[in-house]
Design a protein around this motif. Structure first.
Motif, mmCIF file in Angstrom:
data_model
loop_
_atom_site.group_PDB
_atom_site.id
_atom_site.type_symbol
_atom_site.label_atom_id
_atom_site.label_comp_id
_atom_site.label_asym_id
_atom_site.label_seq_id
_atom_site.Cartn_x
_atom_site.Cartn_y
_atom_site.Cartn_z
ATOM 1 N N GLN A 1 80.420 84.920 22.874
ATOM 2 C CA GLN A 1 80.101 83.493 22.873
ATOM 3 C C GLN A 1 80.621 82.817 21.607
ATOM 4 N N LYS A 2 80.485 83.479 20.468
ATOM 5 C CA LYS A 2 81.007 82.918 19.217
ATOM 6 C C LYS A 2 82.515 82.715 19.302
ATOM 7 N N GLN A 3 83.196 83.681 19.879
ATOM 8 C CA GLN A 3 84.649 83.549 19.970
ATOM 9 C C GLN A 3 85.028 82.420 20.920
ATOM 10 N N ARG A 4 84.249 82.221 21.961
ATOM 11 C CA ARG A 4 84.507 81.099 22.861
ATOM 12 C C ARG A 4 84.297 79.761 22.150
ATOM 13 N N VAL A 5 83.307 79.706 21.256
ATOM 14 C CA VAL A 5 83.105 78.493 20.455
ATOM 15 C C VAL A 5 84.284 78.288 19.507
ATOM 16 N N ALA A 6 84.778 79.380 18.918
ATOM 17 C CA ALA A 6 85.946 79.271 18.038
ATOM 18 C C ALA A 6 87.148 78.736 18.814
ATOM 19 N N ILE A 7 87.314 79.204 20.045
ATOM 20 C CA ILE A 7 88.407 78.706 20.894
ATOM 21 C C ILE A 7 88.189 77.223 21.191
ATOM 22 N N ALA A 8 86.934 76.839 21.457
ATOM 23 C CA ALA A 8 86.637 75.431 21.726
ATOM 24 C C ALA A 8 86.988 74.561 20.531
ATOM 25 N N GLY A 9 86.723 75.071 19.317
ATOM 26 C CA GLY A 9 87.056 74.315 18.119
ATOM 27 C C GLY A 9 88.545 74.050 18.000
ATOM 28 N N VAL A 10 89.354 75.020 18.417
ATOM 29 C CA VAL A 10 90.808 74.825 18.421
ATOM 30 C C VAL A 10 91.205 73.894 19.560
ATOM 31 N N LEU A 11 90.581 74.091 20.719
ATOM 32 C CA LEU A 11 90.908 73.253 21.878
ATOM 33 C C LEU A 11 90.656 71.778 21.611
ATOM 34 N N MET B 1 87.109 92.477 17.883
ATOM 35 C CA MET B 1 85.772 92.884 17.456
ATOM 36 C C MET B 1 84.741 92.799 18.576
ATOM 37 N N LEU B 2 85.227 92.556 19.805
ATOM 38 C CA LEU B 2 84.305 92.330 20.920
ATOM 39 C C LEU B 2 84.170 93.568 21.802
ATOM 40 N N ASP B 3 83.042 93.640 22.514
ATOM 41 C CA ASP B 3 82.864 94.704 23.508
ATOM 42 C C ASP B 3 83.648 94.316 24.766
ATOM 43 N N PRO B 4 83.765 95.233 25.743
ATOM 44 C CA PRO B 4 84.557 94.924 26.947
ATOM 45 C C PRO B 4 84.151 93.640 27.654
ATOM 46 N N ASP B 5 82.842 93.366 27.726
ATOM 47 C CA ASP B 5 82.399 92.135 28.386
ATOM 48 C C ASP B 5 82.847 90.905 27.601
ATOM 49 N N GLY B 6 82.752 90.971 26.272
ATOM 50 C CA GLY B 6 83.182 89.853 25.442
ATOM 51 C C GLY B 6 84.679 89.631 25.536
ATOM 52 N N ARG B 7 85.448 90.723 25.591
ATOM 53 C CA ARG B 7 86.898 90.595 25.725
ATOM 54 C C ARG B 7 87.256 89.933 27.053
#
Length: 284
Positions: free
Chosen positions: A147-157, A172-178
């Protein structure tokens, strides 16, 4: 004209006692608008250096990096270049600058000096794109890694770049996060026509791209479509392993099965099932 272009680029890092370590050597490559490119290579191959050169965070020692025809070496170009190319790094915690998700996503547009109404619109759009609108008022510390990485992507978007570079963003993510991140990136590429360069050492992720570039010891050693997986030596020479399902498919094919080069586990299962139904013998 390519959107992002490297022309004979060299880059070296200082390394004590006035020495240097060369990270990139005579690298030439181009990325077109709307492309989905996977950039793969072992640690130390020069992948992250290439990402930082792409939007002018660092400048080449030799050669030219250009974005939409503008050289990163010209300081007057950097503002426009950084609006057009967004970079998402490996650790999302290092990219969080506020204590509220929506404020974090708004940080980029605010620095562009956009009016409040447009900032609000961009924040909502970006959070919708990554499926995080319900967490707009949450604190980042309460989110999972994916979820944090998705927020980071949103910040770039929210800056609305034309090209997004993900520098080991799933490392740094588990399979579900990836999978969460890869699903978002794939959707943005296909539905928003956003160009993507995904830097990864996960070959399963690379298989989802339209084009694969292999870096080895600072140089480009292969550049092609998914058919590269049919020549495993180009990966093994660079110290990379093919996905397990690709290796199994190759063994089945060499044994006579009518099976191609699968691009995912699901694709492998479907092809293997068809091969079994067809009697298992390859029809040449």
């Amino acid at each position: 004209m390519p959107f992002l272009e490297f022309s004979n680029v060299d880059y070296s890092y200082p390394s004590g006692d006035d020495g240097y370590i060369q990270a990139l050597k005579s690298v030439s490559l181009a990325v077109e608008r709307g492309e989905f490119v996977a950039l793969v290579g072992c640690n130390g191959s020069g992948k992250s250096t290439l990402a930082r050169l792409a939007n002018g965070l660092i400048l080449p020692d030799y050669g030219v990096v250009s974005v939409d025809g503008k050289s990163t070496a010209e300081k007057s170009n950097l503002y426009e270049i950084r609006k057009k190319i967004g970079v998402v790094f490996q650790n999302p915690d290092n990219q969080m600058v506020t204590t509220i998700v929506e404020d974090d996503v708004a940080f980029g547009p605010e620095n562009l000096g956009l009016p409040p109404a447009e900032i609000r619109e961009r924040v909502d759009w970006a959070l919708d794109c990554v499926g995080m609108r319900d967490y707009a008022t949450s604190g980042p510390t309460r989110l999972s890694g994916g979820q944090k990485q998705r927020v980071a992507i949103a910040g770039v978007l929210a800056i609305k770049p034309e090209l997004m570079i993900l520098d080991e963003a799933t490392g740094m993510l588990d399979p579900d996060g990836r999978k969460e991140v890869l699903d978002v990136v794939t959707r943005l590429n296909r539905k928003e026509n956003m160009a993507v360069v995904m830097i990864t050492h996960f070959m399963e992720e690379a298989a989802q791209a339209d084009r694969i570039i292999i870096l080895d010891r600072g140089g480009v050693t292969a550049d092609g479509g998914r058919e590269l997986f049919q020549t495993p030596e180009v990966f093994t020479r660079a110290g990379l392993d093919l996905p397990v399902y690709v290796r199994v498919a190759q063994r089945l094919k060499s044994a006579g099965a009518d099976i191609g080069c699968p691009l995912s586990v699901q694709d492998f299962v479907a092809q293997a099932a068809r091969a079994v139904k067809g009697g298992g013998e390859r029809r040449d």
